[in-house]
Structure formats: structure tokens, C-alpha cells
Write a protein that holds these residues in place. Structure first.
Motif, PDB file in Angstrom:
ATOM      1  N   PHE A   1       1.038   9.102  -5.969  1.00 59.31           N
ATOM      2  CA  PHE A   1       1.337  10.502  -5.692  1.00 59.31           C
ATOM      3  C   PHE A   1       2.228  11.087  -6.778  1.00 59.31           C
ATOM      4  O   PHE A   1       2.014  12.217  -7.239  1.00 59.31           O
ATOM      5  N   VAL A   2       3.217  10.319  -7.209  1.00 61.70           N
ATOM      6  CA  VAL A   2       4.119  10.790  -8.263  1.00 61.70           C
ATOM      7  C   VAL A   2       3.354  11.013  -9.561  1.00 61.70           C
ATOM      8  O   VAL A   2       3.515  12.030 -10.238  1.00 61.70           O
TER       9      VAL A   2
ATOM     10  N   ARG B   1       0.833  -1.208   0.000  1.00 57.57           N
ATOM     11  CA  ARG B   1       0.000   0.000   0.000  1.00 57.57           C
ATOM     12  C   ARG B   1       0.870   1.262   0.000  1.00 57.57           C
ATOM     13  O   ARG B   1       0.545   2.257  -0.660  1.00 57.57           O
ATOM     14  N   THR B   2       1.967   1.206   0.733  1.00 59.33           N
ATOM     15  CA  THR B   2       2.856   2.365   0.783  1.00 59.33           C
ATOM     16  C   THR B   2       3.466   2.640  -0.582  1.00 59.33           C
ATOM     17  O   THR B   2       3.480   3.787  -1.057  1.00 59.33           O
ATOM     18  N   TYR B   3       3.986   1.608  -1.233  1.00 55.72           N
ATOM     19  CA  TYR B   3       4.568   1.797  -2.557  1.00 55.72           C
ATOM     20  C   TYR B   3       3.514   2.266  -3.552  1.00 55.72           C
ATOM     21  O   TYR B   3       3.789   3.109  -4.417  1.00 55.72           O
ATOM     22  N   TYR B   4       2.315   1.734  -3.426  1.00 58.20           N
ATOM     23  CA  TYR B   4       1.239   2.148  -4.325  1.00 58.20           C
ATOM     24  C   TYR B   4       0.912   3.622  -4.104  1.00 58.20           C
ATOM     25  O   TYR B   4       0.702   4.369  -5.069  1.00 58.20           O
TER      26      TYR B   4
ATOM     27  N   TYR C   1       1.760  18.021   0.222  1.00 56.39           N
ATOM     28  CA  TYR C   1       3.059  17.391  -0.013  1.00 56.39           C
ATOM     29  C   TYR C   1       3.800  17.185   1.302  1.00 56.39           C
ATOM     30  O   TYR C   1       4.401  16.128   1.529  1.00 56.39           O
ATOM     31  N   GLU C   2       3.717  18.166   2.184  1.00 58.16           N
ATOM     32  CA  GLU C   2       4.363  18.033   3.487  1.00 58.16           C
ATOM     33  C   GLU C   2       3.766  16.867   4.266  1.00 58.16           C
ATOM     34  O   GLU C   2       4.496  16.071   4.889  1.00 58.16           O
ATOM     35  N   GLN C   3       2.454  16.747   4.238  1.00 57.44           N
ATOM     36  CA  GLN C   3       1.791  15.658   4.955  1.00 57.44           C
ATOM     37  C   GLN C   3       2.190  14.301   4.376  1.00 57.44           C
ATOM     38  O   GLN C   3       2.399  13.337   5.117  1.00 57.44           O
TER      39      GLN C   3
END
Length: 223
Positions: free
Chosen positions: A77-78, A69-72, A171-173
Motif C-alpha cells: 500500500f505504501v 500477509r498484513t506486513y506485505y 485509504y479509510e478502508q
């Protein structure tokens, strides 16, 4: 101090060199040659194509759904965040993703993405993958926040959409979320593996500096 805070602290001198680079200083002042910025956008597009492969390697080594999930989320986001502004700039220059894919990565770009992919491919798992990804993510937040403080009038330049993306609250979050995930997966690493991870982070931070230095020279293969 968390592990990621230690990593950032150790590499702030490199990030400061990035901020002080002529490319970013001229961008902040609004005096950057648009030919250089055009080359940067193309190079960044080619970089992001390879950057996505780092997450692919991470997914193949993932041991739980949390990592996947993190990589996804990073990949999404990118593509949806950074990618949207990048595509607008490409369109401004009469380009699109399809038309630039045949272009080569410049040596500094190729060295950087090669380093990241090697770390993710040859590393033991998620910690090495995140070490490869994090310097790009979090250094951009650090650099562009300070660039905006230094040059508030950048809002009136053609470069503002880029600066706005990396100084936004969202983006900061996102960066804070990825840093927290990284601290969680690195908390039980032994000293040797932490040292290896620290070296990856350092090497990728230096590649960030070389990328900014490269970008001051416009590409010679663009229309």
C-alpha cells in the motif's frame, strides 16, 4: 471500546496539534510555500524508505502467515498507493527516488524512524511493530479528513493530490483493516505489555507532530 480506539482517544490532542500546525494550515489554505512542500516530499520519501524496514523486522518475527500477509499489504500500500503520488510530486520538482537517496534525514525525521525501527526490532512481536506503524497511518486519515472539511477549496490547489489520497474511501478502508488486525493481536496482552505498546504509540504520535513542525522549514540542500 477497543484497544486501538483507546489509543486514538488518548492521542487526539497530539493529532489536533498536528492539524493546527502552520504547515498543514497553510497547506489547506493553499498558501504554503512550495519550497516547504518540496522539502516535505523529500523528507517523506526518506522516511518511507526507513518505514519499510519496520515491516521487514515484523516479518522476521512473524509467527504466522496472517502477520506476514498484513506486513506485505502495508508495504504494498505504501509503495503503490502513497508512493505513486509522491513520485509525481518528485518529478514535478525535477527529482526522483534515486537522486535523493544520498540526502540525510533531518534530525526530527531520523529520530522518528529510529524510534519505529527500535520498537519493531526490540519488541516481542507484532503488537510492538503495529504500534510503531499505526500513528502515521491513522493520524493521516484523521488529520486530512478534517483538513478537507476545514478547507474544501484545497481541491483547487497543487496540494490536492496528497489530500485526496488520505481522504479516499480506499485509504479509510485500509486503515480500518489494519486497526482490526491490531485489535486482534493485542486482545490477549497482559497489562504491562499493553502499557508498553501504548507508550510506543504515544511516542510515535509525538514524532508525527515534530515531523510536521520540521516541515515548515524548507530544506537547504535541494536544487
Amino acid at each position: 471500546m477497543t484497544f486501538t480506539q483507546e489509543l486514538i482517544e488518548k492521542n487526539l490532542s497530539v493529532w489536533q496539534q498536528c492539524l493546527d500546525s502552520p504547515f498543514l494550515q497553510q497547506l489547506g489554505a493553499g498558501t504554503l510555500d512550495e519550497a516547504c512542500f518540496k522539502g516535505y516530499i523529500v523528507d517523506d520519501s526518506l522516511y518511507l524508505r526507513e518505514y519499510a524496514k519496520v515491516f521487514a523486522w515484523g516479518m522476521t518475527k512473524a509467527e504466522d502467515l496472517d502477520a506476514i500477509r498484513t506486513y506485505y499489504s502495508l508495504l504494498s500500500f505504501v509503495n503503490e498507493g502513497e508512493g505513486a503520488t509522491r513520485l509525481v510530486y518528485l518529478n514535478r520538482y525535477g527529482l526522483d527516488d534515486h537522486s535523493i537517496q544520498h540526502l540525510p534525514q533531518r534530525p526530527e525525521n531520523l529520530a522518528y524512524t529510529g524510534c519505529m525501527i527500535k520498537a519493531a526490532r526490540d519488541g516481542k512481536g507484532a503488537p510492538e511493530c503495529m504500534m510503531a506503524c499505526l500513528p502515521c497511518m491513522v493520524s493521516y486519515q484523521w488529520i486530512f479528513q478534517r483538513l478537507l472539511q476545514q478547507y474544501p477549496n484545497v481541491r483547487e490547489t497543487p496540494f490536492w493530490p496528497l489530500v485526496r489520497d488520505y481522504t479516499s474511501q480506499s485509504y479509510e478502508q485500509a486503515c480500518q483493516s489494519w486497526l482490526a488486525y491490531t485489535d486482534r493481536i493485542c486482545q490477549d496482552l497482559d497489562a504491562e505489555r499493553k502499557a508498553q505498546c501504548s507508550e510506543i504509540f504515544r511516542e510515535c504520535s509525538l514524532h508525527e507532530l515534530h515531523f510536521w513542525e520540521m516541515s515548515l522549514q524548507p530544506r537547504t540542500d535541494l536544487p
